[in-house]
Design an enzyme around this catalytic site. Structure first.
Site, PDB file in Angstrom:
ATOM      1  N   CYS A 272      26.963  32.547 -36.850  1.00 39.75           N
ATOM      2  CA  CYS A 272      27.252  33.695 -35.976  1.00 39.75           C
ATOM      3  C   CYS A 272      26.108  33.923 -34.995  1.00 39.75           C
ATOM      4  O   CYS A 272      26.337  34.264 -33.827  1.00 39.75           O
ATOM      5  CB  CYS A 272      27.453  34.957 -36.814  1.00 39.75           C
ATOM      6  SG  CYS A 272      28.800  34.835 -37.991  1.00 39.75           S
TER       7      CYS A 272
ATOM      8  N   ASP B 202      46.374  43.483 -17.024  1.00 40.69           N
ATOM      9  CA  ASP B 202      47.553  44.281 -17.399  1.00 40.69           C
ATOM     10  C   ASP B 202      47.501  44.715 -18.859  1.00 40.69           C
ATOM     11  O   ASP B 202      48.460  45.279 -19.376  1.00 40.69           O
ATOM     12  CB  ASP B 202      48.846  43.496 -17.122  1.00 40.69           C
ATOM     13  CG  ASP B 202      48.880  42.154 -17.880  1.00 40.69           C
ATOM     14  OD1 ASP B 202      47.922  41.854 -18.632  1.00 40.69           O
ATOM     15  OD2 ASP B 202      49.863  41.408 -17.723  1.00 40.69           O
TER      16      ASP B 202
HETATM   17  C1  BEZ Z   1      27.640  31.824 -40.630  1.00 40.54           C
HETATM   18  O1  BEZ Z   1      27.669  32.524 -39.624  1.00 40.54           O
HETATM   19  O2  BEZ Z   1      26.786  30.956 -40.782  1.00 40.54           O
HETATM   20  C2  BEZ Z   1      28.670  32.016 -41.705  1.00 40.54           C
HETATM   21  C3  BEZ Z   1      29.142  33.265 -41.996  1.00 40.54           C
HETATM   22  C4  BEZ Z   1      30.084  33.416 -43.006  1.00 40.54           C
HETATM   23  C5  BEZ Z   1      30.530  32.304 -43.692  1.00 40.54           C
HETATM   24  C6  BEZ Z   1      30.062  31.042 -43.365  1.00 40.54           C
HETATM   25  C7  BEZ Z   1      29.123  30.883 -42.360  1.00 40.54           C
END
Ligand code: BEZ
Length: 221
Positions: free
Chosen positions: A46, A138
């Protein structure tokens, strides 16, 4: 599975975010929007994704697309994690250039079908998958993509699909595999040759195929 279908009006939800409480449609104004969820703050994939999204924020802005992220963490966590994201991001500085929604009650994630039953937190509760929703001016859903937590997204590809969506919102064309701006486009199958000649005075070329059917029609815009 996403709980909202292509062409549906995207819900005008209210939510707490890192820029305060928002009403989604007011946040979008007359712009396009991209809402992307991630499973959890302070996780590695993430962090790489949101750092990349931050480094491409000018490219999204150039296309008139407002960005907003979402996870089931708190606003406080989002603020703390944003510093890590921007530190990881060698191509950008300053604050995270887009807000993050704090959906800690999972109300929005549930409504929009974003929860991944295979990815659970320490309490056994599902986390958000890596969903992408592109919303048009829209307020209707133009594209959705759903990735599992273990697969990070490609934000250059998201810019590419936005280029396609914005082009095909204006012209009666479709974009072929791996298309990028400036490449030839394809005439929509439901357009007659006579109408295509009027719509595309620059010319339409048809590639021959073994069936003899004349459906592989290209034009250069
Ligand atoms: C990650 O962002 O590394 C991750 C988050 C949740 C599950 C697996 C990977």
């Amino acid at each position: 599975m996403p709980g909202i279908l292509l062409g549906d009006v995207f819900p005008d939800f209210e939510a707490d975010t890192t820029i305060g409480r928002i009403k989604f449609h007011d946040f979008l104004g007359n712009s396009w929007g991209i809402l992307f969820s991630h499973p959890k703050d302070f996780t590695p994939v993430c962090t790489t994704e949101l750092a990349c999204a931050a480094s491409l924020s000018d490219s999204f802005a150039k296309r008139g697309v407002k960005m907003i992220a979402l996870s089931v963490d708190s606003v406080e966590d989002h603020h703390g994690w944003s510093k890590d994201i921007m530190d990881f991001n060698s191509q950008a500085s300053g604050p995270l250039p887009f807000p993050i929604i704090a959906d800690h009650k999972r109300e929005l994630a549930t409504k929009l079908g974003m929860l991944d039953p295979d990815e659970i937190d320490g309490d056994g509760i599902p986390l958000t998958a890596r969903c992408v929703f592109v919303v048009g001016p829209d307020k209707r859903l133009k594209l959705s993509i759903l990735y599992p937590a273990t697969t990070g997204r490609n934000f250059d590809e998201l810019l590419r699909v936005i280029d396609s969506l914005q082009l095909t919102a204006q012209k009666k064309v479709a974009t072929p595999v791996d298309w990028k701006p400036g490449d030839k486009v394809m005439v929509l199958p439901n357009i007659s040759d006579a109408d295509a000649a009027v719509l595309f005075p620059q010319g339409v070329t048809t590639k021959e195929v073994p069936s003899g059917k004349k459906y592989m029609r290209y034009t250069q815009l």
